[in-house]
Structure formats: C-alpha cells, structure tokens
Scaffold this active site. Structure first.
Site, short mmCIF file in Angstrom:
data_model
loop_
_atom_site.label_atom_id
_atom_site.label_comp_id
_atom_site.label_asym_id
_atom_site.label_seq_id
_atom_site.Cartn_x
_atom_site.Cartn_y
_atom_site.Cartn_z
N LYS A 93 0.85 -1.18 0.00
CA LYS A 93 0.00 0.00 0.00
C LYS A 93 0.88 1.23 0.00
O LYS A 93 2.00 1.19 0.52
CB LYS A 93 -0.88 0.03 1.26
CG LYS A 93 -2.10 0.87 1.11
CD LYS A 93 -3.17 0.09 0.39
CE LYS A 93 -4.47 0.80 0.29
NZ LYS A 93 -5.55 -0.13 -0.05
N1 GLU Z 1 -7.29 0.10 -3.20
C1 GLU Z 1 -8.05 -1.06 -3.51
C2 GLU Z 1 -8.09 -1.98 -2.30
O1 GLU Z 1 -7.91 -1.57 -1.18
C3 GLU Z 1 -7.60 -1.74 -4.79
C4 GLU Z 1 -6.19 -2.23 -4.80
C5 GLU Z 1 -5.75 -2.75 -6.17
O2 GLU Z 1 -6.56 -2.83 -7.07
O3 GLU Z 1 -4.55 -3.07 -6.27
O4 GLU Z 1 -8.39 -3.14 -2.42
#
Ligand code: GLU
Length: 426
Positions: A116
């Site tokens: 993240k």
């Molecule tokens: N931000 C989204 C999540 O928390 C998508 C992450 C992604 O598609 O890599 O799942």
C-alpha cells in the site's frame, strides 16, 4: 511449537488499524497453530519506504509532502495495492493496509502479495497541476520499488484513474519502455479494464447476495444503509438496489440522508455528479447523522467510507443482521466481540471489497497479453471468484466455529504461510 499470541489484555478504548489487524491476525495464527518464526515473519512488512516529495505549488512556493510505500509481502507474487492521498495518512495505517492487501489477494486466490502507498496531502485542496507534479515526484521516488513484476499500485481513497495515468506515463518515461502493467485502475484508453471502476462495489454486492442466501434473507424484503457515497459506496448501493434491496440511507462528508421509502440511487449518483461531487443539498431524503445511519433499523449495513466507524462506542447499538465491509478497516477489532455476541454476520473487508483488486489483476493480465476482454467476461470471472472466495471462507467459519472475519484471516494466513514454507525463504 504453538505459541499463545493473543494476550487476554484489557480491551483498549482505541485501536489504530495496525493494532486492529494484528488482533485478528493473532487469533487466526493461534487457530492455525502457526509456528513462531512464521508468525514473526508475517507480521512485519518486507519493505517500508518513506520519501519526502518537494513539489512546486501554483503560488510558486515549494511544499514538501510525506510519501510512503509499504510492501507487506511479495511471496505469492508481485505486491499489489492502492495509493491513498489523504491528510490522515500515517505509516502505521499504510502498514495495516498493506497487510490487508496480502490477505485479500490470498483469499481471492490471485497471484499477488500485498502493498500500500500513501501521501499525506489534501487532494481536494490541490489543483490538477499540483496533483500531477506530486504524483510524478512520488513515481520518480518509487521508481525502484514499483514494477510490473515487482509492485503494482492502483487507486485508493483520494486517487483516481487520472493519477494512475500519470504514474504509468512517468514510470514508462523513466524506464524507456511503455509499461501499462505497472499500475492498474488506469483510464480505458491507456489500457484500463472494462469493469474496473465498478469492481469493488460489484464484489460487495456479490458477497452480500451470498450472505443473504445463507441468512435466508429475501433481497426484495431487505432494507440497507450504505455509509459513504464514493466509488465503492455508490456502486454498492446501485447494484444492491438492482438486486431488489431497498436502500433507505446513504451518506458522505456532507452528512447522512434517510428515506424509509427507499432512495433512488441512480438519481443520487446523478445529483452528486452535477453537484461538485457531494450529496450536500440532496432533498429526496431527510438528513440524519453518521451515528444514526450506522444504528438504523435495517437488515444490511454497508460501511464503505473510512476506517474505525464501528467501535466500542456504537457496536452495541447496531441493529443490522448483516454488515458488509466495503471500506478497509471500518470495524475496530475491539468491536468484533460485541457484533459476534449480537449474532451479526460480518463479511470482512478483506473478503467483501476484494472485487477491486481481482479486476486489477484482470487488468494486469490483459496488459501483459495486449488483448482486452469484454465487460461481460470481466464481470463473469470476477463474480465467480468472489462467490468461490465467500464459500471457502464460510466453510472455514463452520469448520473452526469462528466468525467470517477470523475465517477469512485463517484462509489467508494459511495460504501465505504455506507458500512461505514451500519457498523456504525467510
Ligand atoms: N485500493 C483497492 C483496495 O484496497 C484496490 C487495490 C488494487 O486494485 O490493487 O483493495
């Protein structure tokens, strides 16, 4: 040797997302009888990068922003996870969100680890030019972290397809090759996937439908409240409405909106589009507070806004029988036991909102193939994955007699731990 990880500590009033994640992780580790070295290896992120990003603002001054990227695990494949632009970004939060991505990808069975990113900023107060310069500076700073085979960002709170396009462009320029697969959630013209924008909300609907089936709820007799009306909340509400569910409450930063006869979600979405992105002034419903929305007399509650919304303070007042977590971390770990005792079924974030990363995976596959799928194919495959993941978690919850959240952690940790063991690399 099985270690007792979960201390019978007094219940803390407030838990940050990392503490909430670790609470559940420890319970699941104990159920699995995880050995101490694997436990320790899995609880620590593999990589945490912090950068300072000097950006020239429109007024000519240079402002320095804090940026992070945490790779929790890259054992099951390249790490995957969104980038968040918000004032509340904190390294502990990014670490929790990165670990959640690892568990999420494992639960839906896609070949990724978890990561993240975050930048501490207020994107609503920044011009497009400032956002572009910030995003490009972040991409340059993370050029050796990101990579189509290494770490693949995507949108999260405060970011969108345009920001993904700048990342793709900057990264491709730096590497001297077109690299659409370095980031997902891109605009369609740049190699985005059909169905990606709707994917998270769609997964929320699919898991909610599976759960309603188990609870013998008839969707056309169900009332739901949806907290948050961004991408996830609005699409979840719209798709649940299409299943026959009556959406009686929605909310955003401007407040909560309640109409016992049901809110026309399409109308609310159109209103937000015309009204500068907010529900402010929406007259098809009465205004209620956030607290009232969470404790409404409904069957289904979909928290799809921020972390830490269901806590020690309000969990006892929740009347819904089913909670489907569209947001990441909307329930603090110290509220889990209360919801459990009340017999509420909670479809945890790492299962309920995994539809987004599932279609991100499809986008990455399509980019690498250079061949694009129809929306129908994307949706069909994503729905199948979400349904299967739901059933697997449900079966684990029956096998160990635990709630859906702990079952989801058990499935995820089991998979990641066994992959670690097989690879043998610590
Ligand atoms: N931000 C989204 C999540 O928390 C998508 C992450 C992604 O598609 O890599 O799942």
């Amino acid at each position: 040797m099985t270690v007792k990880y979960k201390e019978p500590a007094p219940i803390k009033d407030h838990l940050n997302p990392l503490e909430s994640m670790m609470e559940r992780f420890s319970v699941a580790a104990e159920i699995l009888g995880l050995d101490e070295s694997t436990y320790n290896a899995l609880k620590s992120p593999e990589k945490s990068v912090a950068v300072s990003l000097p950006v020239t603002m429109d007024n000519g001054k240079i402002e320095v922003f804090e940026g992070y990227r945490v790779v929790h695990s890259a054992k099951l494949g390249p790490s995957k996870g969104g980038i968040r632009y918000a004032n509340s970004v904190h390294i502990d939060e990014v670490k929790a969100l990165a670990a959640w991505m690892t568990w999420k990808c494992a639960i839906v069975g896609i070949p990724y680890g978890g990561a993240k990113g975050g930048i501490k900023c207020d994107p609503r107060k920044m011009s497009q030019g400032e956002l572009e310069r910030l995003t490009r500076a972040y991409t340059v700073a993370m050029a050796d972290v990101f990579g189509p085979e290494k770490d693949i960002p995507a949108p999260d709170m405060g970011t969108n397809p345009q920001i993904m396009a700048w990342i793709m462009d900057e990264y491709s320029k730096l590497k001297g090759v077109a690299s659409p697969a370095v980031v997902t959630g891109k605009p369609l013209v740049l190699g985005g996937s059909l169905g990606r924008v709707e994917a998270t909300g769609r997964g929320v609907m699919v898991t909610a439908r599976s759960a309603m089936g188990k609870l013998k709820m008839n969707p056309s007799k169900v009332k739901a409240a949806v907290q948050g009306f961004g991408n996830v909340g609005s699409i979840s509400a719209k798709l649940l409405e299409l299943q026959g569910v009556k959406i009686v409450a929605i909310s955003d930063v401007s407040g909560g909106y309640f109409n016992d006869k049901g809110i026309d979600v399409e109308k609310a979405i159109e209103y937000v589009e015309k009204n500068g992105g907010t529900l402010e002034g929406f007259t098809e419903a009465d205004m209620i507070s956030n607290e009232e929305l969470l404790t409404l007399d409904v069957e289904v509650l979909v928290p799809a806004a921020l972390e830490d919304q269901i806590t020690l303070k309000n969990a006892d007042k929740i009347k819904a029988k089913l909670i489907v977590e569209g947001a990441n971390g909307p329930t603090a770990a110290n509220a889990d036991a209360i919801l459990n005792d009340k017999g509420i079924m909670v479809i945890p974030d790492i299962l309920a909102n995994a539809g987004g990363v599932t279609v991100s995976y499809f986008e990455w596959v399509q980019n690498r193939l250079g061949y694009f799928w129809t929306e129908e194919r994307v949706n069909r495959r994503a729905d199948r994955i979400m349904k299967q993941a739901f059933e697997q978690v449900f079966n684990t919850s029956q096998k160990y007699d635990v709630n859906m959240r702990i079952a989801a952690y058990v499935n995820a940790i089991d998979k990641v731990a066994s992959t670690k063991r097989i690879r043998g690399s610590f």
